[in-house]
Design an enzyme around this catalytic site. Sequence first.
Site, PDB file in Angstrom:
ATOM      1  N   TYR A 170       0.797  -1.244   0.000  1.00 15.78           N
ATOM      2  CA  TYR A 170       0.000   0.000   0.000  1.00 15.78           C
ATOM      3  C   TYR A 170       0.825   1.289   0.000  1.00 15.78           C
ATOM      4  O   TYR A 170       0.528   2.211  -0.762  1.00 15.78           O
ATOM      5  CB  TYR A 170      -1.044  -0.014   1.132  1.00 15.78           C
ATOM      6  N   GLU A 222      -8.882  -6.606   4.293  1.00 14.95           N
ATOM      7  CA  GLU A 222      -8.102  -7.706   3.707  1.00 14.95           C
ATOM      8  C   GLU A 222      -7.455  -8.575   4.789  1.00 14.95           C
ATOM      9  O   GLU A 222      -7.387  -9.795   4.653  1.00 14.95           O
ATOM     10  CB  GLU A 222      -7.055  -7.152   2.721  1.00 14.95           C
TER      11      GLU A 222
HETATM   12  C1  HEM Z   1      -7.676  -4.673  -8.571  1.00 20.72           C
HETATM   13  C2  HEM Z   1      -8.488  -0.464  -6.320  1.00 20.72           C
HETATM   14  C3  HEM Z   1      -4.333  -0.968  -3.879  1.00 20.72           C
HETATM   15  C4  HEM Z   1      -3.158  -4.621  -6.820  1.00 20.72           C
HETATM   16  C5  HEM Z   1      -8.252  -3.504  -8.134  1.00 20.72           C
HETATM   17  C6  HEM Z   1      -9.530  -3.030  -8.589  1.00 20.72           C
HETATM   18  C7  HEM Z   1      -9.762  -1.851  -7.983  1.00 20.72           C
HETATM   19  C8  HEM Z   1      -8.621  -1.567  -7.125  1.00 20.72           C
HETATM   20  C9  HEM Z   1     -10.979  -0.985  -8.143  1.00 20.72           C
HETATM   21  C10 HEM Z   1     -10.446  -3.772  -9.577  1.00 20.72           C
HETATM   22  C11 HEM Z   1     -11.244  -4.777  -8.773  1.00 20.72           C
HETATM   23  C12 HEM Z   1     -11.844  -5.920  -9.548  1.00 20.72           C
HETATM   24  O1  HEM Z   1     -11.215  -6.426 -10.474  1.00 20.72           O
HETATM   25  O2  HEM Z   1     -12.934  -6.358  -9.182  1.00 20.72           O
HETATM   26  C13 HEM Z   1      -7.441  -0.249  -5.436  1.00 20.72           C
HETATM   27  C14 HEM Z   1      -7.353   0.867  -4.503  1.00 20.72           C
HETATM   28  C15 HEM Z   1      -6.187   0.726  -3.814  1.00 20.72           C
HETATM   29  C16 HEM Z   1      -5.543  -0.479  -4.328  1.00 20.72           C
HETATM   30  C17 HEM Z   1      -8.393   1.968  -4.361  1.00 20.72           C
HETATM   31  C18 HEM Z   1      -5.593   1.594  -2.735  1.00 20.72           C
HETATM   32  C19 HEM Z   1      -6.297   2.162  -1.783  1.00 20.72           C
HETATM   33  C20 HEM Z   1      -3.653  -1.996  -4.468  1.00 20.72           C
HETATM   34  C21 HEM Z   1      -2.330  -2.431  -4.085  1.00 20.72           C
HETATM   35  C22 HEM Z   1      -1.984  -3.444  -4.929  1.00 20.72           C
HETATM   36  C23 HEM Z   1      -3.100  -3.660  -5.833  1.00 20.72           C
HETATM   37  C24 HEM Z   1      -1.518  -1.858  -2.942  1.00 20.72           C
HETATM   38  C25 HEM Z   1      -0.695  -4.243  -4.962  1.00 20.72           C
HETATM   39  C26 HEM Z   1       0.392  -3.810  -5.429  1.00 20.72           C
HETATM   40  C27 HEM Z   1      -4.292  -4.940  -7.564  1.00 20.72           C
HETATM   41  C28 HEM Z   1      -4.348  -6.017  -8.540  1.00 20.72           C
HETATM   42  C29 HEM Z   1      -5.664  -6.040  -9.030  1.00 20.72           C
HETATM   43  C30 HEM Z   1      -6.359  -4.973  -8.360  1.00 20.72           C
HETATM   44  C31 HEM Z   1      -3.199  -6.927  -8.927  1.00 20.72           C
HETATM   45  C32 HEM Z   1      -6.253  -7.004 -10.071  1.00 20.72           C
HETATM   46  C33 HEM Z   1      -6.445  -6.393 -11.394  1.00 20.72           C
HETATM   47  C34 HEM Z   1      -5.361  -6.626 -12.393  1.00 20.72           C
HETATM   48  O3  HEM Z   1      -4.531  -7.516 -12.218  1.00 20.72           O
HETATM   49  O4  HEM Z   1      -5.355  -5.931 -13.421  1.00 20.72           O
HETATM   50  N1  HEM Z   1      -7.717  -2.611  -7.245  1.00 20.72           N
HETATM   51  N2  HEM Z   1      -6.326  -1.033  -5.295  1.00 20.72           N
HETATM   52  N3  HEM Z   1      -4.079  -2.767  -5.519  1.00 20.72           N
HETATM   53  N4  HEM Z   1      -5.492  -4.331  -7.489  1.00 20.72           N
HETATM   54 FE1  HEM Z   1      -5.930  -2.720  -6.345  1.00 20.72          FE
END
Ligand code: HEM
Length: 403
Positions: free
Chosen positions: A95, A137
Amino acid sequence: MLSNKTIEIVKSTAPVLADRGKEITTHFYKSLFKDYPELLNIFNHANQKQGRQQAALANTVYAAATYIDQLEVLLPAVKQIAHKHRSLNVKKEHYPIVGEYLLKAIKEVLGDAASPDIIEAWGEAYQVIAQVFIDVEQEMYDQAKEEAWDEFKPFRVVNKVKESSLITSFYLEPVDGSKVPNFIPGQYVTVRLSIPGEKYLFNRQYSLSDAPGKNTFRISVKRERDHVKEDGMVSNYLHDFINVNDEIELTAPAGDFVLENQKNQTVHLISGGVGITPMMSMLNYLADSQSDREITFIHAAKNGEVHAFAEETQKSIQSLPNAKECIIYETPNELDLKNQNFIAEGYLNEELLNKLIDKNGAFYICGPVAFMKNVIEYLEDLGVKTENIHYEFFGPSVSLKDY
Ligand code: HEM
């Protein structure tokens, strides 16, 4: 606790961020992956290339900024994303990195318009938002650790079965000899694969396609013919190169598109194409538990050749006291016309739905985006309440309105 001044700055600058959100998140991912290329072992490269993940992140950041003083409103959305994060092994240490690069991207894209006050306010707001995700989480990791396992675990393919000309099932057993854990029908697992010649690992989510309580997990994968290279890469690799005795890694089941226990409501399972996979888990679960609920299983496919699980569905339906099946073929082939194994030709439309559904029932929908969008619109037109409509989107859950 955020100060009133911080809240005011974040709320008043949120629309600017919304306007330029995609630009900011595109910039963000570019510099993030430049400095932390190892994160490409987690992110889906196809979603990146097509801008889907950028849009999903931008929408969520905007929503979080708008509701910064009442984040509890966003909890259902946070939970859905947290399921995805947990199933991809996103950790709390990630994060601060994401926060740093998001702020840098805001600064770079907005230039002079991003005053130090604004950047500071956004920095504080990000920490509050991130903490909500981290807490939700953590609970999910604790639960997964208690009921299953909390990271990736190797599974062996013990059976590979062709379900239609496009869909093949993989039956998977833990390599360590442990029992397959329980899950809720409708949930998915993340499959992680190393593909020869590719630098980074690939992760993809697949719905579990059979009822819980078996000795194996089953996922059912569609071969992608017409997609850009990376979109179908994992699915096609599974089809072509993963066979009985091969190993793949899985995270524990996750996801909140699940069959709820509204005992007195008719349950409608509506799917298009490979969207049938979570429906099979729900249907087979209802069959295994000899449910006496009214069940309507509606499936739309191009024709009988690509229609997966036809026999299995029939068997489950026949074993249930109050279940019916309605198959719609877009363009039935000769054999379909001979067998008359479908109730309508063309697309699932409002008139047809009107004849098939109980408007007070619960609806579970899964399929291509256009299919889901149409079905949801028809149901709403027919007077079905929004809270009774549940759907699963394969890919980043961008609002359906964005398509
Ligand atoms: C997916 C938001 C932090 C890694 C997503 C999705 C959203 C989101 C809206 C799409 C959800 C879905 O597929 O149903 C956020 C927000 C964050 C955050 C608002 C911070 C407050 C992080 C962090 C990581 C991360 C810290 C790790 C480095 C991912 C990955 C996906 C994902 C790998 C799957 C989509 C893909 O592989 O393209 N996140 N996220 N996210 N997020 Fe986050």
